[in-house]
Design an enzyme around this catalytic site. Structure first.
Site, PDB file in Angstrom:
ATOM      1  N   SER A  33       0.860  -1.188   0.000  1.00 49.08           N
ATOM      2  CA  SER A  33       0.000   0.000   0.000  1.00 49.08           C
ATOM      3  C   SER A  33       0.890   1.230   0.000  1.00 49.08           C
ATOM      4  O   SER A  33       2.088   1.150   0.328  1.00 49.08           O
ATOM      5  CB  SER A  33      -0.883  -0.005   1.253  1.00 49.08           C
ATOM      6  OG  SER A  33      -1.486   1.257   1.472  1.00 49.08           O
ATOM      7  N   TYR A  48      -2.377  -0.790  10.505  1.00 51.68           N
ATOM      8  CA  TYR A  48      -2.449  -1.108   9.076  1.00 51.68           C
ATOM      9  C   TYR A  48      -1.136  -0.735   8.393  1.00 51.68           C
ATOM     10  O   TYR A  48      -0.578  -1.522   7.614  1.00 51.68           O
ATOM     11  CB  TYR A  48      -3.610  -0.363   8.430  1.00 51.68           C
ATOM     12  CG  TYR A  48      -3.739  -0.566   6.941  1.00 51.68           C
ATOM     13  CD1 TYR A  48      -4.392  -1.680   6.419  1.00 51.68           C
ATOM     14  CD2 TYR A  48      -3.212   0.363   6.047  1.00 51.68           C
ATOM     15  CE1 TYR A  48      -4.511  -1.871   5.051  1.00 51.68           C
ATOM     16  CE2 TYR A  48      -3.324   0.180   4.676  1.00 51.68           C
ATOM     17  CZ  TYR A  48      -3.980  -0.931   4.185  1.00 51.68           C
ATOM     18  OH  TYR A  48      -4.087  -1.113   2.821  1.00 51.68           O
TER      19      TYR A  48
END
Length: 254
Positions: free
Chosen positions: A145, A158
């Site tokens: 990501s 995350y």
């Protein structure tokens, strides 16, 4: 262009029943690969596998298993191997997001993010690697990501898991590349999907994404197709241990 042709190759894409995973599976199918579509619910996975097959003409295979369970991963990979042999391409896409103020972030949510976003990639890669090693070739593509490099409030766990994906990729490169297996990662920026629709609809947040991204817009899942086909194909045979940011330039500017 034959270097990008995946005809005769087989691919497993975890978490591919919708969103980014479905787009990655579709792109591989369009390039000629047979694709195993994976998810948590049989009906959704079978529906997506049928849709991809009808749209691309590629052969697909629907498979479900818990990517955080060592035993289920082993059983699922064996089922696929019995059907097609060890996949030529593995895309570790399964993931999830949870948001909360850091000082109030529940331990169980932290642990779940670790299991789904990071441990799953370790488990599935470990299950597939021996067959790739025996064959002497393979492509493993981990999905990171923009948060693999950048952090934002409320998603610290995350970000930690996606940073871990980058280092897992480098570690697997060290272990597996001498065996003929290339391991790389794709790190998407902000993409409009079913899971991010609420953020897309938030005018203030969407304006921030557009202003923070040199390309000036949210990513479309189709924007990831070229990257996954490249890293899955012979065209990337001398590229390993790398993370390709598909983020409209977000990580290149301040």
């Amino acid at each position: 262009m034959s270097n990008f042709d995946l005809t005769g190759q087989t691919a497993l894409v975890t978490g591919s029943s919708r969103g980014i995973g479905k787009a990655l599976a579709t792109a591989l199918a369009q390039a000629g690969a047979k694709v195993a579509v994976h998810g948590r619910t049989v009906e959704t996975v079978e529906k997506t596998a049928t849709e991809i097959a009808e749209a691309t003409g590629a052969e697909t295979f629907a498979i479900t298993f818990d990517v955080t369970s060592e035993s289920e991963v082993s059983e699922g990979v064996k089922k696929l191997t019995d059907h097609w042999g060890t996949p030529d391409i593995l895309v570790n896409n399964a993931g999830m997001q949870k948001r909360a103020k850091f000082s109030e972030f529940p331990l169980e949510d932290w642990q779940q993010l670790l299991e789904v976003n990071l441990t799953s990639a370790f488990l599935v890669s470990r299950a597939v690697a021996p067959g790739m090693e025996e064959r002497g070739s393979g492509k493993i593509i981990n999905i990171g990501s923009v948060q693999s490099q950048l952090a934002r409030p409320s998603i610290t766990p995350y970000s930690a898991t996606k940073g871990g994906i980058v280092m897992l990729t480098k570690g697997l490169c060290a272990d597996l590349s001498p065996l003929g297996i290339q391991v790389n990662a794709i790190a998407p920026g902000y993409f409009a999907t079913e899971l991010t629709q609420a953020l897309v609809n938030d005018e203030e947040f969407s304006a921030w994404v557009a202003s923070r991204t040199p390309a000036g817009r949210w990513g479309k899942v189709e924007d990831l197709g070229g990257a996954v086909v490249f890293l899955a194909s012979e065209a990337s045979d001398f590229i390993t241990g790398q993370t390709l940011y598909v983020d409209g330039g977000m990580t290149s500017v301040i």
